[in-house]
Design an enzyme around this catalytic site. Structure first.
Site: not given
Ligand SMILES: Cc1ncc(C[n+]2csc(CCOP(=O)(O)OP(=O)(O)O)c2C)c(N)n1
Ligand SMILES: [Mg+2]
Lengths: 360, 329
Positions: B33, B62, B64, B87-90, B93, B133
């Protein structure tokens, strides 16, 4: 398929009714819409200033999206429930969330900021698309509670969930659409198509409009001018009424534009032109409502003065409130991780508290 | 390619590693992204779409699961995709694709299909970010058979390990400590002696205690060793570099000399890398241990709001405290 966004209040500020979307201007308090749009802009402007002063780590601006948010929010009943993204500052305002509480997440004093059960306004969701499924589940609950399609105007309720144009590409959003359609749920998906997902224009996500996509899932899609507060209000009202009446979900596309960078950390000069921004600034949702109010004589010195005074008070409330947001206590990360603190976590908490105390 | 040495931050070293890998092999491509014109939110892919075009540097929709799932398909078709997760938190998915498909396909196909996919993820805290994040998800990946998990701590490793990860025939989770993206160091583009992808490196020689860490905490560990030096304690500092497989030989050999082990990581404590190292060291060097293995880590809580992250993160003081606890046992 005719894909022109439905418009009721055009860019010049004049109202024209549409057979596709019935709406009477006297069915709502237009001055209240105007007031709320201005207050939302005040929140946004002040938050950006606070970020520049180093008081906030980051702020996702909603500049240009006031009509979409205030229009949608004014269609809600207090007992309806809202699932926001991270940009619904205007909706939060209309739901009665103290705007100072919106700042905590971005100041780093909290991971939430308000009690979601108080105003039927859930916590902001940063993980794109995740909230769409929560909305679906909540709608399943409402249905099982028997609060849908009773015809009792004091009972029926529905769910309004916000999402961005980028969020349409997440698998979870698509699952939410499938579930909502298959189970005929009382949920309204309100997509602010602000045409950008950070640096990705809408064409990266899709070849058809947002509204068109609903058809494939088996429910209604409506495309409205997202800078037209009447159209946004009318479409959401109709969709929520249908949802409460047990007629299933709707996907509303409010076509608008994200006039500021994605967040205060973003540099939109790398991927889009100023000219595009200028063109949308000329379509400002607040300006056109002001023109309408002036032409209909609803705006006078007294209420202009009144709104301006309220705006100033709100700005001051944000400035002082932000700085006064309490920094959470040393033990707070450990609290509410579980209903009951497990032994190991209690050990870690005590170890931590001893350590910070010794350091102080 | 001629060798050159210059000083640059980690973000640029990663960019250079990607660029050289793309020059060397036209099957290497990037998906993620905002990685094209924007160059990624951390600018790691800056300028690469301009050089290699939008067929090789793909701004993805958008999603993952889409990024990783399509990378798997591309790898099956003979490409070497490098995915960027913003980011790590994303990354979550994409977990289904990573765990049920990417990690297992070689095994299921009895070696007939290899999936040389690299997944780059900015990780860890220390930048005052909002929630999701600042995660440290390494243990999830290290716990999954079939994935390599690596994390560079300095510009030279960032450059070398990026190229090695892309060349690897196993899927590699490439964790980039985001708070150190702008940490500078010398980078040599010499291709003759790149260190192995899965070797730990002793970054400071010492005799009294072994301090093991990786990623963002390596410079902090070095500082801790400096402080200890002033007190007459010589700390052996090991940069793990690879979190799966773990180069436990290097750690065990060090502990056999020092008798003491402190492991530091930002990720929460329970069932983490520190626990794994403690288990292996008691297994291999039981009689060398003078004191219990100490873990200095994030706590078993969600990552806190940023105003609390400094005290929540294992910093210099907590590492020194851990070292003290080992010596005073
Ligand atoms: C699952 C996930 N992936 C990536 C991100 C990073 N990210 C944050 S906002 C954003 C773009 C969202 O675009 P859109 O849905 O159109 O909403 P907008 O920001 O325009 O309101 C991205 C990619 C995220 N928050 N969550
Ligand atoms: Mg958008």
């Amino acid at each position: 398929m005719n894909d022109e966004p439905i418009s009721l209040l055009n860019a010049g500020g004049s109202f024209t009714s549409s057979p596709e979307l019935p709406f009477e201007t006297d069915s709502t308090d237009v001055l209240a819409l105007y007031n709320d749009m201005l207050m939302a802009r005040t929140v946004d402007t002040e938050a950006i200033a606070l970020q520049r002063q180093g008081e906030l780590g980051l702020w996702p601006s909603m500049l240009g999206q006031e009509a979409a948010q205030i229009g949608a929010a004014h269609a809600l009943l207090p007992r309806d429930i809202v699932f926001p993204t991270y940009r619904e500052h205007g909706v939060a305002w209309c739901r009665g969330v103290d705007p100072v509480d919106l700042l905590g997440l971005f100041r780093g004093t909290t991971l939430g900021g308000w009690n979601p059960t108080e105003n039927n306004f859930n916590l902001y969701t940063l993980v794109i698309g995740a909230q769409t499924l929560h909305a679906v589940g909540y709608a399943m609950g409402i249905l099982r509670d028997g609060d849908v399609g009773t015809g009792d105007p004091d009972r029926d309720r529905a769910v309004l969930v916000f999402l961005g144009d980028g969020a349409l590409s997440e698998g979870e959003t698509n699952e939410a659409f499938v579930w909502a359609a298959a189970q005929h749920l009382p949920v309204v998906f309100f997509c602010q198509n602000n045409q950008w997902a950070i640096s990705a224009p809408y064409s990266v996500q899709s070849r058809v409009s947002v509204a068109q996509r609903a058809q494939g899932y088996g429910f209604k899609g409506v495309r409205v001018d997202g800078n037209d507060v009447f159209a946004c209000l009318a479409a959401t009202r109709e969709a929520l009424a249908a949802a409460r009446a047990g007629q299933g979900p709707t996907l509303i596309e409010a076509l608008t534009y994200r006039r500021n960078p994605h967040t205060t950390s973003d540099d939109d000069g790398r991927y889009r032109t100023l000219a595009e921004n200028d063109a949308w600034a000329a379509l400002d949702p607040i300006d056109r409502l002001r023109t309408y109010l002036q032409s209909t004589g609803l705006l006078n010195d007294a209420n202009v003065e009144d709104i301006s005074r309220r705006g100033k008070a709100l700005a001051e409330h944000l400035r002082s409130g932000c700085r006064a947001l309490p920094v959470p206590g040393h033990a707070s990360p450990f609290q509410n991780t579980y209903a009951e603190l497990p032994d190991e976590l209690e050990r870690q908490m005590n170890e931590h508290l001893e350590f910070v105390e010794a350091a102080e | 390619m001629t060798t050159m040495t210059s000083r640059m931050p980690i973000a640029h070293a990663l960019n250079l590693g990607l660029r050289h890998a793309m020059e060397a092999d036209e099957k290497v491509m990037l998906i993620g992204e905002d990685i094209g014109q924007l160059g990624g939110v951390f600018r790691v892919t800056d300028g690469l779409q301009k050089t290699f075009g939008d067929h090789r540097v793909v701004d993805s929709p958008l999603g993952e699961a889409g990024i990783v799932g399509s990378a798997i398909g591309l790898a099956m078709a003979g490409y070497r995709p490098v995915c960027e997760i913003q980011f790590d938190g994303f990354v979550f998915p994409a977990m289904n694709q990573i765990i049920t498909q990417l990690a297992k396909y070689r095994h299921r196909s009895e070696g007939a299909v290899t999936l040389p996919v690299v997944i780059r993820i900015p990780v860890g805290g220390g930048i005052g970010a909002i929630e999701h994040h600042s995660e440290s998800p390494e243990a999830y990946f290290a716990h999954t058979a079939g994935l390599k998990v690596v994390s560079p701590s300095n510009p030279q490793d960032a450059y070398d390990m990026m190229k090695l990860a892309i060349r690897s025939n196993d899927p590699v989770i490439f964790l980039e400590p985001k708070r150190n993206y702008w940490l500078k160091g010398d980078v040599s583009t010499s291709t003759t002696t790149p260190s192995d992808l899965d070797r730990a490196v002793t970054v400071r020689k010492g005799t009294d205690l072994t301090l093991v860490t990786y990623g963002a905490l390596v410079p902090v560990a070095m500082k801790a060793a400096d402080v200890c030096q002033e007190e007459g304690r010589n700390i052996d500092v090991i940069d793990l570099r690879s979190l799966s497989p773990i180069d436990d030989k290097a750690v065990v050999a060090s502990v056999q000399r020092t008798g003491r082990l402190v492991v530091a990581h930002e990720a929460s404590r329970s069932v983490g890398l520190g626990a794994e190292l403690a288990a292996r060291v008691q297994d291999e060097a039981f009689y060398s241990l003078i004191s219990p293995v100490i873990r200095v880590t994030g706590y078993d809580t969600p990552y806190p709001a940023s105003r609390l992250e400094e005290e929540w993160l294992p910093g210099l003081d907590r590492i020194l405290d851990g070292i003290d606890r080992s010596f005073t046992y």
